[in-house]
Each structure stands twice: as structure tokens, then as C-alpha cells.
Design a protein around this motif. Structure first.
Motif, PDB file in Angstrom:
ATOM      1  N   HIS A   1     -18.862 -16.407  13.299  1.00 30.95           N
ATOM      2  CA  HIS A   1     -18.579 -16.349  14.740  1.00 30.95           C
ATOM      3  C   HIS A   1     -18.194 -14.910  15.099  1.00 30.95           C
ATOM      4  O   HIS A   1     -18.730 -14.319  16.038  1.00 30.95           O
ATOM      5  CB  HIS A   1     -17.386 -17.249  15.109  1.00 30.95           C
ATOM      6  CG  HIS A   1     -17.517 -18.686  14.740  1.00 30.95           C
ATOM      7  ND1 HIS A   1     -17.333 -19.710  15.636  1.00 30.95           N
ATOM      8  CD2 HIS A   1     -17.773 -19.288  13.548  1.00 30.95           C
ATOM      9  CE1 HIS A   1     -17.492 -20.873  15.020  1.00 30.95           C
ATOM     10  NE2 HIS A   1     -17.757 -20.643  13.770  1.00 30.95           N
TER      11      HIS A   1
ATOM     12  N   THR B   1     -23.865 -33.879   6.203  1.00 30.99           N
ATOM     13  CA  THR B   1     -22.645 -33.855   5.395  1.00 30.99           C
ATOM     14  C   THR B   1     -21.608 -34.847   5.925  1.00 30.99           C
ATOM     15  O   THR B   1     -20.882 -35.473   5.153  1.00 30.99           O
ATOM     16  CB  THR B   1     -22.041 -32.441   5.353  1.00 30.99           C
ATOM     17  OG1 THR B   1     -20.762 -32.487   4.693  1.00 30.99           O
ATOM     18  CG2 THR B   1     -21.853 -31.854   6.733  1.00 30.99           C
TER      19      THR B   1
ATOM     20  N   TRP C   1     -19.718 -28.212   2.440  1.00 32.83           N
ATOM     21  CA  TRP C   1     -18.275 -27.953   2.360  1.00 32.83           C
ATOM     22  C   TRP C   1     -17.840 -27.941   0.901  1.00 32.83           C
ATOM     23  O   TRP C   1     -18.443 -28.634   0.076  1.00 32.83           O
ATOM     24  CB  TRP C   1     -17.493 -29.013   3.125  1.00 32.83           C
ATOM     25  CG  TRP C   1     -17.791 -29.049   4.590  1.00 32.83           C
ATOM     26  CD1 TRP C   1     -18.567 -29.946   5.259  1.00 32.83           C
ATOM     27  CD2 TRP C   1     -17.334 -28.119   5.583  1.00 32.83           C
ATOM     28  NE1 TRP C   1     -18.637 -29.638   6.587  1.00 32.83           N
ATOM     29  CE2 TRP C   1     -17.879 -28.518   6.816  1.00 32.83           C
ATOM     30  CE3 TRP C   1     -16.507 -26.991   5.543  1.00 32.83           C
ATOM     31  CZ2 TRP C   1     -17.634 -27.836   8.006  1.00 32.83           C
ATOM     32  CZ3 TRP C   1     -16.271 -26.309   6.733  1.00 32.83           C
ATOM     33  CH2 TRP C   1     -16.826 -26.737   7.934  1.00 32.83           C
TER      34      TRP C   1
ATOM     35  N   ALA D   1     -12.388 -27.307  16.648  1.00 32.54           N
ATOM     36  CA  ALA D   1     -13.216 -26.943  17.809  1.00 32.54           C
ATOM     37  C   ALA D   1     -12.458 -26.041  18.773  1.00 32.54           C
ATOM     38  O   ALA D   1     -13.023 -25.538  19.737  1.00 32.54           O
ATOM     39  CB  ALA D   1     -13.654 -28.201  18.526  1.00 32.54           C
TER      40      ALA D   1
ATOM     41  N   PHE E   1     -25.810 -18.148   7.570  1.00 33.66           N
ATOM     42  CA  PHE E   1     -25.880 -19.590   7.309  1.00 33.66           C
ATOM     43  C   PHE E   1     -26.067 -20.256   8.657  1.00 33.66           C
ATOM     44  O   PHE E   1     -25.514 -19.802   9.665  1.00 33.66           O
ATOM     45  CB  PHE E   1     -24.589 -20.083   6.646  1.00 33.66           C
ATOM     46  CG  PHE E   1     -24.534 -21.585   6.492  1.00 33.66           C
ATOM     47  CD1 PHE E   1     -23.884 -22.363   7.434  1.00 33.66           C
ATOM     48  CD2 PHE E   1     -25.174 -22.198   5.426  1.00 33.66           C
ATOM     49  CE1 PHE E   1     -23.854 -23.748   7.313  1.00 33.66           C
ATOM     50  CE2 PHE E   1     -25.162 -23.583   5.297  1.00 33.66           C
ATOM     51  CZ  PHE E   1     -24.506 -24.358   6.247  1.00 33.66           C
TER      52      PHE E   1
HETATM   53  C1  EPZ Z   1     -19.430 -28.657  12.508  1.00 31.01           C
HETATM   54  O1  EPZ Z   1     -18.411 -27.903  11.877  1.00 31.01           O
HETATM   55  C2  EPZ Z   1     -18.847 -30.051  12.641  1.00 31.01           C
HETATM   56  N1  EPZ Z   1     -17.600 -29.978  13.421  1.00 31.01           N
HETATM   57  C3  EPZ Z   1     -18.544 -30.606  11.250  1.00 31.01           C
HETATM   58  O2  EPZ Z   1     -18.138 -31.952  11.439  1.00 31.01           O
HETATM   59  C4  EPZ Z   1     -19.825 -30.608  10.419  1.00 31.01           C
HETATM   60  O3  EPZ Z   1     -19.517 -31.027   9.101  1.00 31.01           O
HETATM   61  C5  EPZ Z   1     -20.424 -29.210  10.386  1.00 31.01           C
HETATM   62  O4  EPZ Z   1     -20.625 -28.717  11.720  1.00 31.01           O
HETATM   63  C6  EPZ Z   1     -21.757 -29.178   9.657  1.00 31.01           C
HETATM   64  O5  EPZ Z   1     -22.645 -30.062  10.296  1.00 31.01           O
HETATM   65  C7  EPZ Z   1     -17.698 -29.794  14.750  1.00 31.01           C
HETATM   66  O6  EPZ Z   1     -18.773 -29.695  15.306  1.00 31.01           O
HETATM   67  C8  EPZ Z   1     -16.386 -29.743  15.493  1.00 31.01           C
HETATM   68  P1  EPZ Z   1     -20.473 -25.003  10.186  1.00 31.01           P
HETATM   69  P2  EPZ Z   1     -18.548 -26.302  11.796  1.00 31.01           P
HETATM   70  O7  EPZ Z   1     -20.083 -23.792  10.914  1.00 31.01           O
HETATM   71  O8  EPZ Z   1     -19.239 -25.794  12.997  1.00 31.01           O
HETATM   72  C9  EPZ Z   1     -19.353 -22.205   6.524  1.00 31.01           C
HETATM   73  C10 EPZ Z   1     -16.785 -33.807  11.235  1.00 31.01           C
HETATM   74  O9  EPZ Z   1     -16.518 -34.501  10.251  1.00 31.01           O
HETATM   75  N2  EPZ Z   1     -19.019 -21.220   7.564  1.00 31.01           N
HETATM   76  O10 EPZ Z   1     -21.872 -25.512  10.316  1.00 31.01           O
HETATM   77  O11 EPZ Z   1     -17.227 -25.752  11.443  1.00 31.01           O
HETATM   78  C11 EPZ Z   1     -18.283 -23.283   6.439  1.00 31.01           C
HETATM   79  O12 EPZ Z   1     -17.222 -22.863   5.609  1.00 31.01           O
HETATM   80  C12 EPZ Z   1     -16.789 -32.320  11.103  1.00 31.01           C
HETATM   81  O13 EPZ Z   1     -17.100 -34.251  12.374  1.00 31.01           O
HETATM   82  C13 EPZ Z   1     -18.746 -19.914   7.182  1.00 31.01           C
HETATM   83  O14 EPZ Z   1     -18.773 -19.578   6.006  1.00 31.01           O
HETATM   84  O15 EPZ Z   1     -19.514 -26.204  10.547  1.00 31.01           O
HETATM   85  C14 EPZ Z   1     -19.038 -24.433   5.861  1.00 31.01           C
HETATM   86  O16 EPZ Z   1     -19.135 -24.256   4.458  1.00 31.01           O
HETATM   87  C15 EPZ Z   1     -16.374 -31.841   9.713  1.00 31.01           C
HETATM   88  N3  EPZ Z   1     -18.434 -19.017   8.141  1.00 31.01           N
HETATM   89  C16 EPZ Z   1     -20.434 -24.290   6.459  1.00 31.01           C
HETATM   90  O17 EPZ Z   1     -20.535 -22.932   6.884  1.00 31.01           O
HETATM   91  C17 EPZ Z   1     -18.397 -19.351   9.465  1.00 31.01           C
HETATM   92  O18 EPZ Z   1     -18.121 -18.460  10.305  1.00 31.01           O
HETATM   93  C18 EPZ Z   1     -20.683 -25.248   7.622  1.00 31.01           C
HETATM   94  O19 EPZ Z   1     -20.009 -24.773   8.679  1.00 31.01           O
HETATM   95  C19 EPZ Z   1     -18.668 -20.678   9.831  1.00 31.01           C
HETATM   96  C20 EPZ Z   1     -18.980 -21.593   8.867  1.00 31.01           C
END
Ligand code: EPZ
Length: 421
Positions: A126, A305, A329, A93, A162
Motif C-alpha cells: 500500500h 484462502t 497467509w 480494513a 503480490f
Molecule cells: C483481504 O485481506 C481480506 N480482508 C482477507 O480476508 C483475505 O484473506 C485476503 O484479502 C486475501 O484474499 C479484507 O478484505 C478486509 P492481501 P488483505 O493484501 O487485503 C501480503 C477474512 O478472513 N501483503 O491480499 O489484507 C499479506 O501479508 C480476511 O475475511 C504484503 O506482504 O490481503 C498476505 O500474505 C482474512 N504486503 C498476502 O499479501 C502488503 O502491503 C495477502 O494479503 C499487503 C499484503
């Protein structure tokens, strides 16, 4: 070395209270820096991610005080600074400071954020959002440092490839003070995003559509102090519901919010797992026989997830074969070898697919937490296993499960911290 020791098989009854949502709190605290005066955030969970964020906020000469679950943040004397690698690698974060510092100073120097090793954790969505708003990004490959700057930020329409939670929130931060209107399409709809948008609007931002796939932000010049309360943690709550289905004896999860956990509840219903919801929360008791089910993790409002890993433990106790697919993930199966060592019958087809055959007896053993929710899954496994389970690398677990030892002890679990070399 601090570890968690569990003697399994205890019935769990009484009341369990749920803390504020980690994934909202870790965004609400950086958001406070957008205000030009003292803000107050209530119901902040007592987790190590909170303390890691305090370090970064204090580094920026921002005053932070905490009294029980109330955090007071005053950015009146704030200075823009490089966020050092050790701090930004402590938690995912930390990237929220990019959107906030970009909105406030139009200049950010930061290292690529860390977090759980559940995936490569890119931030391309982002960064492309910031570029769309007019920022330029310099990325020093060798030391993972980013410099993001803009003469001015101009509102535009951004289509997310996404429905990324982090990208949605971070772009929302940057857009609050951009010139004109920003529309985020295919925005994430997680409830935490509504909590954060409410906070920004209380500061004077103009955000509509949070919680839907289209968020409209009209930039403003100033944002003033405001107060907010963190919404309850639906993932912590869901984890305790799963524990209740396995060991509960009229276990009550106080103030359980059914509306943000519908995906889990509908799966429990399909499995024949009984629970009751009244005005005080959710009551659940152990269901001895329940059906297997197919689980596919999805963006909200699909099955979360973050509940997937603890859910795999429940599936080891179903009568038959369950098919589990993790779609968010690419590396969220590191807890599986430990579950099979404990006696679970799980076929790890690949890093996104499992076939879980129940009902199997789990036996306690020595296991390692590999990531936050994988660690949560091992706690659930230890609670139902016969005999003693010792969990190492528990810092992962303490990042996101508030007071997990005392909360479980209070409802009858035999669980404690131990020191062991
Ligand atoms: C948030 O992570 C949560 N963390 C995660 O919780 C949660 O699993 C996730 O959202 C999905 O709900 C926080 O809020 C701090 P995403 P975030 O951007 O924002 C891909 C926990 O256990 N992606 O929705 O990082 C990424 O690789 C944690 O509490 C890109 O490709 O998740 C992943 O495959 C783990 N490019 C998918 O999207 C980007 O620029 C989900 O990512 C951003 C993400």
C-alpha cells in the motif's frame, strides 16, 4: 463471557440467505467519504466489523445512519483527523481510510491497522503505491504511527509485487483524484474489487479493468454522491455449502453465485460431492462417501484462502489422505490443534502444509476461536461432532459471519449463545 454451544449431528434443511460481502462492505464504507454528498449502501452485512468502521467514520465528523441493511453516509461536514490506535487496531480494513484521506486531503495520520492474527499483515505494498503517486511517508516506529502526505498526487504505473486485495483497493482510492493516469499492474482480481470500482465510477471516478490484473484509473477533480449494493458474500456462501455437504438434507443456499465460487465447486465435483444449482440458488445434501483432494489456496480465481480453514473440516470426513497448502497467509493453522483434540487426524507439517487423513469421527469439546475463519471452521466441526462443543473467544467469528447462530438455528442446528465464566 459469551460463548457458542453446539450439539452436533443435526440434519440441516430449508433455506439459508447470504448477506453482503464483508470484504466489500469494509471498503465501500470508507469509499463513501470520497463523495461530496450523501451516499447509500444497500445489503450491508450485520457484522461487528461494520460497527467498528462506523466508529472511525463518525470520528471524522461524517454522518452515518443505518436502517436494517441500508447504510447512509454523508461526508458533507467531514474533518480530517488522526485515527486513534484503539480504533485502527480493531480491524484490518481501517487502512482503507489512508487511501481515501490521502485522495481527499493529501494528508493522513494513522496507526498501523489490526485485524486477525493470521499473519504479520504488512502494508508495504500500500505504502509503496502511495509513494509512487508522490506521497512521502513518515513512520514513527515506537508507536506504529504513520504520517502520509503529498503536495499533489500524480498518476503513474504501479507494479504490485503480490496481487494484494487491500493494496489494489487502497491505491485505487488514492488514484481516483490524482493528476493523470494510474495503471495498477498485477492487480488483485477478487469480485469485491469490481463492486468497489463500480461504486467509485458511479461517483464520477474513471476506472477501467477492475476484476482483471490491470486496472486503469484516470484522476478526476470531483466525486459526487452515489448509491451501491454490496455483492453477496462468497465466503459466507461457500462456508454454508461446506456445511451442506456434511449435514444437508436438500439445504438451499439462496441466490448462491456459482461464478464467484467456481474454485470451491470444482473441488466438490472432484471429491464426488453432489449439489444442484437452479435459478433460486444451490441445493446440497450430505454426501456420505467422498474422495480426498489436494487443496492449494491462491489469489482469485484460485481456491480462496478464506475458505481454506472451513475446508479442512470437510477433508477430515473424506475417505483417505488430503494434502492442504495455505499460500497466502503465514499463520492460518491455529484451528488445527482444536480439530485434532476433537478427533481429527491431521499432520501439521508446518504453518503452511497439512496432511489430513479421513474419515474420522469428531467428538465435541471445548475449543477457542483464534481468528475469524478458524472460528468458522470450529463451528463447522461442532455441527458434525458427536456431543456438545463449546466455543470461546467468539468475537472473532462475529466479525465476519452475519447472524450465524440464527441462520444455523433456522435450518435445524442445535446452536445457541451461552454465558459462562
Ligand atoms: C483481504 O485481506 C481480506 N480482508 C482477507 O480476508 C483475505 O484473506 C485476503 O484479502 C486475501 O484474499 C479484507 O478484505 C478486509 P492481501 P488483505 O493484501 O487485503 C501480503 C477474512 O478472513 N501483503 O491480499 O489484507 C499479506 O501479508 C480476511 O475475511 C504484503 O506482504 O490481503 C498476505 O500474505 C482474512 N504486503 C498476502 O499479501 C502488503 O502491503 C495477502 O494479503 C499487503 C499484503
Amino acid at each position: 463471557m459469551k460463548k457458542i454451544k453446539i450439539v452436533g449431528g443435526k440434519k440441516l434443511s430449508g433455506e439459508i440467505t447470504i448477506g453482503g460481502a464483508k470484504n466489500s462492505a469494509v471498503a465501500l464504507m470508507p469509499a463513501s467519504l470520497l463523495a461530496d454528498g450523501p451516499c447509500e449502501i444497500k445489503n450491508v452485512p450485520d457484522i461487528s466489523d461494520r460497527d467498528a468502521l462506523f466508529e472511525i467514520i463518525r470520528l471524522l465528523d461524517v454522518k452515518v445512519e443505518i436502517e436494517k441493511d441500508v447504510v447512509r453516509i454523508d461526508s458533507t461536514n467531514m474533518n480530517n483527523k488522526l485515527i486513534p490506535e484503539d480504533l485502527s487496531h480493531k480491524l484490518r480494513a481501517s487502512y482503507y481510510f489512508i487511501g481515501v484521506l490521502l485522495a481527499k486531503y493529501k494528508y493522513v495520520e494513522v496507526f498501523f491497522p489490526g485485524g486477525c492474527n493470521i499473519g504479520s499483515r504488512p502494508i508495504n505494498l500500500h505504502l509503496s503505491g502511495f509513494e509512487a503517486l508522490g506521497a512521502t511517508i513518515t513512520h514513527c516506529e515506537e508507536n506504529h504511527k504513520y504520517i502520509i502526505k503529498a503536495d499533489e498526487l500524480i498518476g503513474t504505473t504501479i507494479n504490485l509485487g503480490f496481487a494484494s486485495v487491500g493494496a489494489t483497493i487502497n491505491i485505487m482510492f488514492a488514484a481516483t483524484k490524482a493528476k493523470g493516469i494510474t495503471i495498477i499492474k498485477n492487480a488483485a482480481k477478487e469480485p469485491e474489487i469490481i463492486n468497489i470500482a463500480d461504486y467509485l465510477n458511479l461517483m464520477g471516478a474513471k476506472i477501467k479493468g477492475a476484476g482483471t490484473s490491470e486496472i486503469i484509473i484516470e484522476g478526476v477533480k470531483k466525486m459526487h454522491a452515489a448509491n451501491i449494493s454490496v455483492l453477496p458474500d462468497r465466503i459466507e456462501a461457500g462456508t454454508y455449502v461446506l456445511i451442506g455437504a456434511l449435514l444437508g438434507e436438500n439445504l438451499r443456499i439462496v441466490d448462491f453465485e456459482a461464478k464467484t465460487n467456481e474454485a470451491l465447486l470444482s473441488k466438490l465435483k472432484d471429491m464426488g460431492i453432489k449439489y444442484h444449482i437452479d435459478e433460486k440458488g444451490l441445493i446440497i445434501s450430505k454426501t456420505d462417501n467422498f474422495k480426498p483432494i489436494n487443496i492449494k489456496t491462491l489469489v482469485y480465481p484460485g481456491f480462496p484462502t478464506d475458505l481454506g480453514q472451513p475446508m479442512t473440516v470437510l477433508l477430515t470426513q473424506a475417505n483417505g489422505k488430503s494434502y492442504f497448502e495455505e499460500t497466502i497467509w503465514e499463520n492460518r493453522m491455529q484451528h488445527i490443534p482444536y480439530l485434532t483434540d476433537m478427533g481429527a487426524n491431521i499432520e501439521l507439517v508446518d504453518n503452511n502444509h497439512l496432511i489430513i487423513t479421513g474419515k474420522t469421527k469428531l467428538k465435541g469439546g471445548r475449543v477457542n476461536a483464534t481468528d475469524l475463519r478458524g472460528g468458522g471452521a470450529l463451528v463447522v466441526a461442532g455441527l458434525i461432532a458427536e456431543g456438545t462443543t463449546i466455543i470461546s473467544d467468539i468475537e472473532h467469528i462475529l466479525r465476519g459471519y452475519e447472524k450465524i447462530i440464527s441462520k444455523l438455528k433456522k435450518i435445524g442446528a442445535q446452536i445457541e449463545f451461552i454465558e459462562e465464566d
